[in-house]
Enzyme design. Structure first.
Site, PDB file in Angstrom:
ATOM      1  N   HIS A   1      -1.153   0.084  -9.830  1.00 25.60           N
ATOM      2  CA  HIS A   1      -1.812  -0.773  -8.959  1.00 25.60           C
ATOM      3  C   HIS A   1      -2.513  -2.120  -9.866  1.00 25.60           C
ATOM      4  CE1 HIS A   1      -4.050  -1.127  -4.649  1.00 25.60           C
ATOM      5  NE2 HIS A   1      -3.762  -2.263  -5.217  1.00 25.60           N
TER       6      HIS A   1
ATOM      7  N   ARG B   1       0.812  -1.132   0.103  1.00 22.58           N
ATOM      8  CA  ARG B   1       0.093  -0.019  -0.180  1.00 22.58           C
ATOM      9  C   ARG B   1       0.790   1.215   0.033  1.00 22.58           C
ATOM     10  NH1 ARG B   1      -3.299  -2.564  -1.732  1.00 22.58           N
ATOM     11  NH2 ARG B   1      -5.467  -3.060  -1.090  1.00 22.58           N
TER      12      ARG B   1
ATOM     13  N   GLU C   1      -4.354   7.263  -5.047  1.00 22.52           N
ATOM     14  CA  GLU C   1      -4.540   6.746  -6.202  1.00 22.52           C
ATOM     15  C   GLU C   1      -5.772   7.086  -6.996  1.00 22.52           C
ATOM     16  OE1 GLU C   1      -4.502   2.379  -5.590  1.00 22.52           O
ATOM     17  OE2 GLU C   1      -2.283   2.512  -4.861  1.00 22.52           O
TER      18      GLU C   1
HETATM   19  N1  LIG Z   1      -0.519  -4.321  -5.189  1.00 21.84           N
HETATM   20  C1  LIG Z   1      -1.569  -5.222  -5.221  1.00 21.84           C
HETATM   21  O1  LIG Z   1      -2.248  -5.200  -6.103  1.00 21.84           O
HETATM   22  C2  LIG Z   1      -1.786  -5.980  -4.117  1.00 21.84           C
HETATM   23  C3  LIG Z   1      -2.264  -7.346  -4.055  1.00 21.84           C
HETATM   24  C4  LIG Z   1      -2.580  -8.195  -3.015  1.00 21.84           C
HETATM   25  C5  LIG Z   1      -2.065  -7.811  -1.853  1.00 21.84           C
HETATM   26  N2  LIG Z   1      -1.742  -6.546  -1.957  1.00 21.84           N
HETATM   27  C6  LIG Z   1      -1.341  -5.990  -0.531  1.00 21.84           C
HETATM   28  O2  LIG Z   1      -0.233  -6.735  -0.094  1.00 21.84           O
HETATM   29  C7  LIG Z   1      -0.119  -6.655   1.487  1.00 21.84           C
HETATM   30  C8  LIG Z   1      -0.066  -8.053   1.975  1.00 21.84           C
HETATM   31  O3  LIG Z   1      -1.230  -8.857   1.385  1.00 21.84           O
HETATM   32  P1  LIG Z   1      -1.164 -10.544   1.935  1.00 21.84           P
HETATM   33  O4  LIG Z   1      -2.121 -10.962   1.382  1.00 21.84           O
HETATM   34  O5  LIG Z   1       0.313 -11.002   1.908  1.00 21.84           O
HETATM   35  O6  LIG Z   1      -1.603 -10.181   3.470  1.00 21.84           O
HETATM   36  P2  LIG Z   1      -1.240 -10.948   4.825  1.00 21.84           P
HETATM   37  O7  LIG Z   1      -2.317 -10.498   5.724  1.00 21.84           O
HETATM   38  O8  LIG Z   1      -1.220 -12.571   4.296  1.00 21.84           O
HETATM   39  O9  LIG Z   1       0.431 -10.653   5.202  1.00 21.84           O
HETATM   40  C9  LIG Z   1       0.449  -9.337   5.820  1.00 21.84           C
HETATM   41  C10 LIG Z   1       1.307  -9.477   6.896  1.00 21.84           C
HETATM   42  O10 LIG Z   1       2.016  -8.253   7.519  1.00 21.84           O
HETATM   43  C11 LIG Z   1       2.263  -8.631   8.640  1.00 21.84           C
HETATM   44  N3  LIG Z   1       2.374  -7.197   9.218  1.00 21.84           N
HETATM   45  C12 LIG Z   1       1.354  -6.642  10.039  1.00 21.84           C
HETATM   46  N4  LIG Z   1       1.797  -5.288  10.571  1.00 21.84           N
HETATM   47  C13 LIG Z   1       3.182  -5.471  10.132  1.00 21.84           C
HETATM   48  C14 LIG Z   1       4.375  -4.665  10.492  1.00 21.84           C
HETATM   49  N5  LIG Z   1       3.996  -3.656  11.362  1.00 21.84           N
HETATM   50  N6  LIG Z   1       5.501  -4.771  10.264  1.00 21.84           N
HETATM   51  C15 LIG Z   1       5.863  -5.968   9.327  1.00 21.84           C
HETATM   52  N7  LIG Z   1       4.900  -6.942   9.057  1.00 21.84           N
HETATM   53  C16 LIG Z   1       3.521  -6.761   9.479  1.00 21.84           C
HETATM   54  C17 LIG Z   1       1.362  -9.428   9.225  1.00 21.84           C
HETATM   55  O11 LIG Z   1       1.548 -10.001  10.230  1.00 21.84           O
HETATM   56  C18 LIG Z   1       0.972 -10.441   8.071  1.00 21.84           C
HETATM   57  O12 LIG Z   1       1.916 -11.562   8.250  1.00 21.84           O
HETATM   58  C19 LIG Z   1      -1.580  -6.085   1.677  1.00 21.84           C
HETATM   59  O13 LIG Z   1      -1.263  -4.795   2.035  1.00 21.84           O
HETATM   60  C20 LIG Z   1      -2.322  -6.090   0.579  1.00 21.84           C
HETATM   61  O14 LIG Z   1      -3.217  -5.154   0.317  1.00 21.84           O
HETATM   62  C21 LIG Z   1      -1.565  -5.595  -2.675  1.00 21.84           C
HETATM   63  O1  LIG Z   2      -5.323  -5.530  -1.572  1.00 29.37           O
HETATM   64  C1  LIG Z   2      -5.315  -6.002  -2.791  1.00 29.37           C
HETATM   65  O2  LIG Z   2      -6.168  -7.083  -2.924  1.00 29.37           O
HETATM   66  C2  LIG Z   2      -4.754  -5.677  -4.011  1.00 29.37           C
HETATM   67  O3  LIG Z   2      -4.389  -4.334  -3.847  1.00 29.37           O
HETATM   68  C3  LIG Z   2      -5.821  -5.592  -5.334  1.00 29.37           C
HETATM   69  O4  LIG Z   2      -6.510  -4.457  -5.161  1.00 29.37           O
HETATM   70  P1  LIG Z   2      -7.416  -4.215  -6.524  1.00 29.37           P
HETATM   71  O5  LIG Z   2      -8.550  -5.258  -6.361  1.00 29.37           O
HETATM   72  O6  LIG Z   2      -7.923  -2.960  -6.502  1.00 29.37           O
HETATM   73  O7  LIG Z   2      -6.702  -4.715  -7.706  1.00 29.37           O
END
Ligand SMILES: NC(=O)c1ccc[n+]([C@@H]2O[C@H](COP(=O)([O-])OP(=O)(O)OC[C@H]3O[C@@H](n4cnc5c(N)ncnc54)[C@H](O)[C@@H]3O)[C@@H](O)[C@H]2O)c1
Ligand SMILES: O=C(O)[C@H](O)COP(=O)(O)O
Length: 634
Positions: free
Chosen positions: A370, A322, A351
């Site tokens: 994104h 994020r 965004e």
């Molecule tokens: N760019 C995209 O399109 C996209 C896609 C999927 C996920 N994401 C983002 O990626 C991130 C991770 O997703 P995920 O599915 O792995 O989630 P998840 O919940 O499986 O993993 C997140 C991890 O972060 C850890 N965490 C929490 N606070 C923390 C801190 N202060 N320092 C370090 N670690 C910490 C948690 O313990 C957890 O293990 C989320 O922010 C999600 O929104 C983005």
């Molecule tokens: O948190 C997520 O799952 C990702 O950031 C994906 O976001 P989006 O659905 O807007 O592509």
């Protein structure tokens, strides 16, 4: 003469806005928020969901498959024809999809309700429209604010986030409004991890810049010399689903991977040969830092002037988590000074970022809009995952991906089902025994069970007791999502005690006792010596029973309504009262007498199918041996 202490008379004046006190008033007279019974439906036949006009029942009800958790993590599409009872001709639930959702998910939703896809709504437009929808499905672009929940006027039952991050949904507001929030946490993990690796490798080899240069007609082989990955240290911040998949892939590229995650299990990291280290060690020793934590108040701007200053000069940063976890202005300064050599960013604090964003325009930064979750496969998977979760929630099931409600495994739900019904009925009965009805501040619940206290999940039971206590005496709507919040808001303290007894651990509970502290009872016999109003119940053959009132043992099935009488224990009392009820055409379902000693005092508990009229209750009160009695509406 003993006067009838019917709760309806005393509660009417102060409580219910419509001036009535009736069982199930939550279904028929409350705003159209999903009822608890719709989230976890104790009735295996149908879950009542209020219609837009506030009515309820089969027209407007959604057939529930009973107490089961939606298998929302399975990504095989549901057969649309299975989703609703064909005999149910009531209005179909309405679902607003506010951002692009995969076709397979839309198909699941269309098999269940009326789906409107309205992309690019402004915040004002969303607020205008939301009160016509039972469910809202969003991705990261829609801000589901408190104002949206307010504008929903209680209609919105579930918000489905088609993805992982729920930082765009105001969770406290959702909880207050009793709106369930579900997400789709697994289907885009690999896509996000692959995008992270794509950004890592393209940043290291200047793929984006050299591509742009060539397209501009140049051939700059010396300008775009990259850096190698093998042997370099990658720090993964947030070792969750995406972070650990990035780590696995980076190891395949020959990198040394360390990770920081305050909540990650060390053995999971060890199994992947990843060292879990402190935040300080991670940022100070890494050549590359990849961010994978959620955006929370703790992680907001955690990468800032101070943290950049501690990093190895020439560090490279990848962010597919994020944007808000980085102070973007500080990053621009760190890039200008060379502390950060390069950054690869998929996400931004705002965004889309402004066209003039110095960060986006920086020559050492590569950006994508994104796109982490944007593969065909991930989008289909996410769409199905969220559609199933939303349909399940609207069908009255507890979702396995609920974000603001307890996730209870299906087998536990099944065995707790009759106790859930018992818990609500005990709450309703207990509050009706309070003189004046209201003012309850402290409730102690005692669960007796042969099982280890750690084996008993009481969250559902507590929520139902709270619902039972609050709903009859207020206009509030209580469900599993908002029960604890509502209790807190009303100054109701609930303490729980689990007592291990010597009995069969086959059933999860032997009994539930509800004690209301320091309140006078309109039925004095329900009081205990230490000043509580106390009732206890058990489940017998799957049916909830009232088994103790104050210090009297009784046994009455809690299926209709209940009359409690205290009388002098003498022959013929059952016949006398039974006769009066019979003459007034009130059907008795159950009668039980508990007494202190023969010919002294006794409590008669009478289950009746219908509410007796006032004359009937007066006649019972005129029986000389009856000292007090109360009619309790279930
Ligand atoms: N760019 C995209 O399109 C996209 C896609 C999927 C996920 N994401 C983002 O990626 C991130 C991770 O997703 P995920 O599915 O792995 O989630 P998840 O919940 O499986 O993993 C997140 C991890 O972060 C850890 N965490 C929490 N606070 C923390 C801190 N202060 N320092 C370090 N670690 C910490 C948690 O313990 C957890 O293990 C989320 O922010 C999600 O929104 C983005
Ligand atoms: O948190 C997520 O799952 C990702 O950031 C994906 O976001 P989006 O659905 O807007 O592509």
């Amino acid at each position: 003469m003993a006067s009838a202490t019917s709760p309806s008379s005393s509660i009417k004046a102060s409580a219910s806005p419509n001036g009535t006190f009736s069982s199930n008033s939550n279904y028929s007279k409350k705003p159209n928020r999903i009822s608890f019974a719709s989230i976890i439906n104790p009735n295996p036949i149908s879950a009542k969901i209020c219609n837009s006009n506030g009515s309820s029942g089969r027209s407007g009800s959604i057939v529930s498959s009973g107490l089961k958790v939606a298998e929302s993590t399975g990504i095989a599409p549901l057969d649309a024809k299975d989703l609703r009872d064909p005999a149910d001709s009531g209005p179909r639930p309405t679902i607003l999809v506010s951002e692009k959702l995969g076709e397979a998910g839309l198909k699941v939703l269309r098999g269940f309700g009326e789906v409107e896809c309205l992309y690019n709504l402004s915040p004002e437009e969303l607020r205008e429209k939301i009160s016509s929808f039972d469910a809202l499905i969003v991705r990261s672009g829609t801000k589901v604010t408190r104002q949206v929940f307010e504008a929903a006027k209680g209609r919105l039952k579930v918000v489905g986030r088609a993805g992982v991050g729920i930082d765009n949904v105001d969770l406290p507001a959702a909880t207050e409004f009793g709106c369930l929030v579900v997400n789709a946490p697994t289907a885009n993990t690999v896509a996000a991890a692959e995008h992270g690796i794509a950004l890592l490798t393209s940043m290291a080899r200047n793929v984006a810049q050299s591509d742009a240069s060539m397209k501009a007609g140049k051939w700059e082989r010396n300008k775009y010399v990259g850096v190698s990955l093998v042997g370099k240290t990658l720090a993964v911040i947030g070792f969750g689903k995406v972070g650990s998949e990035v780590a696995r892939r980076a190891k395949g590229l020959g990198m040394h991977v360390i990770a920081h995650d305050p909540y990650a299990a060390a053995d999971r990291a060890r199994a992947m040969s990843v060292d879990l280290v402190s935040f300080h060690e991670a940022i100070c020793t890494a050549d590359f830092i990849s961010l994978h934590m959620p955006l929370t108040p703790t992680t907001k701007n955690v990468f800032n002037e101070q943290t950049f200053s501690k990093m190895k000069k020439g560090v490279r940063i990848i962010n597919v988590a994020r944007g808000g976890v980085i102070d973007e202005e500080a990053l621009v300064r760190a890039l200008d000074s060379g502390v950060v050599a390069q950054a690869a960013l998929d996400v931004f604090a705002e965004e889309p970022p402004s066209k003039e964003s110095k960060l986006v325009q920086h020559h050492n930064v590569i950006v994508t809009p994104h796109l982490g979750a944007s593969t065909k496969e991930a989008q289909e998977g996410v769409a199905i995952e969220i559609a199933e979760a939303v349909v399940g929630a609207l069908n009255g099931e507890l979702s396995a991906t609920a974000v603001n409600a307890p996730m209870v495994p299906p087998e536990i739900l099944t065995e707790l089902a009759p106790y859930v019904v018992l818990a609500e009925k005990l709450g309703r009965l207990a509050v009706q025994l309070v003189a004046g009805g209201g003012g309850v501040q402290s409730v102690k619940v005692v669960y007796r069970s042969a099982r280890d206290p750690d084996d008993l999940d009481t969250r559902l039971l507590r929520a139902m007791i709270i619902k039972g206590i609050i709903e009859p005496i207020s206009s509030s709507f209580v469900n599993l999502v908002n029960a604890d919040h509502m209790a807190k808001q009303k100054g109701l303290r609930i303490s729980e005690e689990r007592v291990t007894i010597d009995s069969s651990p086959e059933s999860p509970l032997d009994s539930i006792q509800v004690n209301i502290s320091n309140m006078d009872s309109k039925f004095a016999s329900a009081g205990t010596e230490d000043g509580h109003i106390s009732i206890e119940g058990q489940v017998k053959d799957g049916v909830p029973h009232l088994t103790c009132v104050g210090t009297f043992d009784v046994d009455v099935s809690l299926e209709g309504n209940v009359i409690l009488c205290r009388q002098v224990d003498q022959p013929g009392m059952i016949g006398i009262v039974g006769n009066i009820l019979g003459q007034h055409n009130v059907n008795v379902s159950f009668m039980s007498v508990g007494r202190t000693a023969p010919r002294k005092q006794a409590i008669m508990a009478i289950g009746v199918d219908e509410a007796p009229r006032k004359e009937t209750l007066d006649e019972i009160g005129n029986v000389p041996a009856i000292e007090e009695f109360v009619f309790l509406d279930l």
